[in-house]
Design a protein around this motif. Structure first.
Motif, PDB file in Angstrom:
ATOM      1  N   LYS A  29       2.777  27.259 -30.583  1.00  0.00           N
ATOM      2  CA  LYS A  29       4.185  27.535 -30.850  1.00  0.00           C
ATOM      3  C   LYS A  29       4.552  27.112 -32.274  1.00  0.00           C
ATOM      4  O   LYS A  29       5.228  27.853 -32.994  1.00  0.00           O
ATOM      5  CB  LYS A  29       5.070  26.814 -29.841  1.00  0.00           C
ATOM      6  N   ALA A  30       4.092  25.929 -32.689  1.00  0.00           N
ATOM      7  CA  ALA A  30       4.344  25.462 -34.052  1.00  0.00           C
ATOM      8  C   ALA A  30       3.695  26.403 -35.058  1.00  0.00           C
ATOM      9  O   ALA A  30       4.273  26.694 -36.113  1.00  0.00           O
ATOM     10  CB  ALA A  30       3.821  24.031 -34.233  1.00  0.00           C
ATOM     11  N   LEU A  34       5.901  28.266 -37.871  1.00  0.00           N
ATOM     12  CA  LEU A  34       5.742  27.757 -39.239  1.00  0.00           C
ATOM     13  C   LEU A  34       4.669  28.479 -40.034  1.00  0.00           C
ATOM     14  O   LEU A  34       4.327  28.059 -41.135  1.00  0.00           O
ATOM     15  CB  LEU A  34       5.456  26.254 -39.195  1.00  0.00           C
ATOM     16  N   GLY A  35       4.136  29.534 -39.496  1.00  0.00           N
ATOM     17  CA  GLY A  35       3.187  30.352 -40.232  1.00  0.00           C
ATOM     18  C   GLY A  35       1.872  29.676 -40.554  1.00  0.00           C
ATOM     19  O   GLY A  35       1.195  30.061 -41.492  1.00  0.00           O
ATOM     20  N   VAL A  39       0.867  20.980 -42.771  1.00  0.00           N
ATOM     21  CA  VAL A  39       1.730  19.820 -43.048  1.00  0.00           C
ATOM     22  C   VAL A  39       3.010  19.927 -42.236  1.00  0.00           C
ATOM     23  O   VAL A  39       3.421  18.965 -41.565  1.00  0.00           O
ATOM     24  CB  VAL A  39       2.036  19.709 -44.560  1.00  0.00           C
ATOM     25  N   HIS A  40       3.650  21.100 -42.258  1.00  0.00           N
ATOM     26  CA  HIS A  40       4.884  21.291 -41.502  1.00  0.00           C
ATOM     27  C   HIS A  40       4.634  21.249 -39.998  1.00  0.00           C
ATOM     28  O   HIS A  40       5.430  20.687 -39.245  1.00  0.00           O
ATOM     29  CB  HIS A  40       5.561  22.599 -41.904  1.00  0.00           C
ATOM     30  N   MET A  41       3.519  21.845 -39.575  1.00  0.00           N
ATOM     31  CA  MET A  41       3.179  21.819 -38.151  1.00  0.00           C
ATOM     32  C   MET A  41       3.016  20.385 -37.666  1.00  0.00           C
ATOM     33  O   MET A  41       3.557  20.004 -36.632  1.00  0.00           O
ATOM     34  CB  MET A  41       1.889  22.607 -37.890  1.00  0.00           C
ATOM     35  N   ASP A  65      -5.700  31.301 -42.630  1.00  0.00           N
ATOM     36  CA  ASP A  65      -6.266  31.071 -43.956  1.00  0.00           C
ATOM     37  C   ASP A  65      -7.621  30.390 -43.924  1.00  0.00           C
ATOM     38  O   ASP A  65      -8.205  30.094 -44.954  1.00  0.00           O
ATOM     39  CB  ASP A  65      -5.301  30.274 -44.830  1.00  0.00           C
ATOM     40  N   GLU A  66      -8.175  30.138 -42.732  1.00  0.00           N
ATOM     41  CA  GLU A  66      -9.484  29.512 -42.613  1.00  0.00           C
ATOM     42  C   GLU A  66     -10.568  30.586 -42.588  1.00  0.00           C
ATOM     43  O   GLU A  66     -10.371  31.675 -42.094  1.00  0.00           O
ATOM     44  CB  GLU A  66      -9.580  28.672 -41.338  1.00  0.00           C
TER      45      GLU A  66
END
Length: 67
Positions: A29-30, A34-35, A39-41, A65-66
Motif C-alpha cells: 500500500k505504501a 508513494l511510488g 525513504v518516504h515509505m 527502479d531495481e
C-alpha cells in the motif's frame, strides 16, 4: 474445547503468518501511494529504511527502479 478445534481454525490463529501478511499488505500500500520512494515509505510505515529493505527482500517485493 481445545481438542475440538478444526485444522483451518488453527491456521487462522498463526500469529507469525498473519503478521507477515499484514506487513506485506502495508508495504504494498505504501508502495502504491508513494511510488516506491523507500525513504518516504519507511517514514510512513514507522520503520527504518534498512528494515524496509530487509522486508522487501524477505517478501520478494521488487521496486520498479531495481534491476
Amino acid at each position: 474445547l481445545i481438542g475440538l478445534w478444526k485444522d483451518y481454525e488453527k491456521k487462522d490463529l498463526n500469529l507469525r503468518k498473519n503478521i507477515e501478511n499484514l506487513e506485506k499488505a502495508y508495504i504494498l500500500k505504501a508502495y502504491r501511494l508513494l511510488g516506491g520512494n523507500q525513504v518516504h515509505m519507511a517514514n510512513v510505515l514507522g520503520i527504518s529504511r534498512g528494515s524496509l529493505q530487509y522486508k522487501l527482500q524477505k517478501y520478494g517485493i521488487k521496486l520498479y527502479d531495481e534491476s
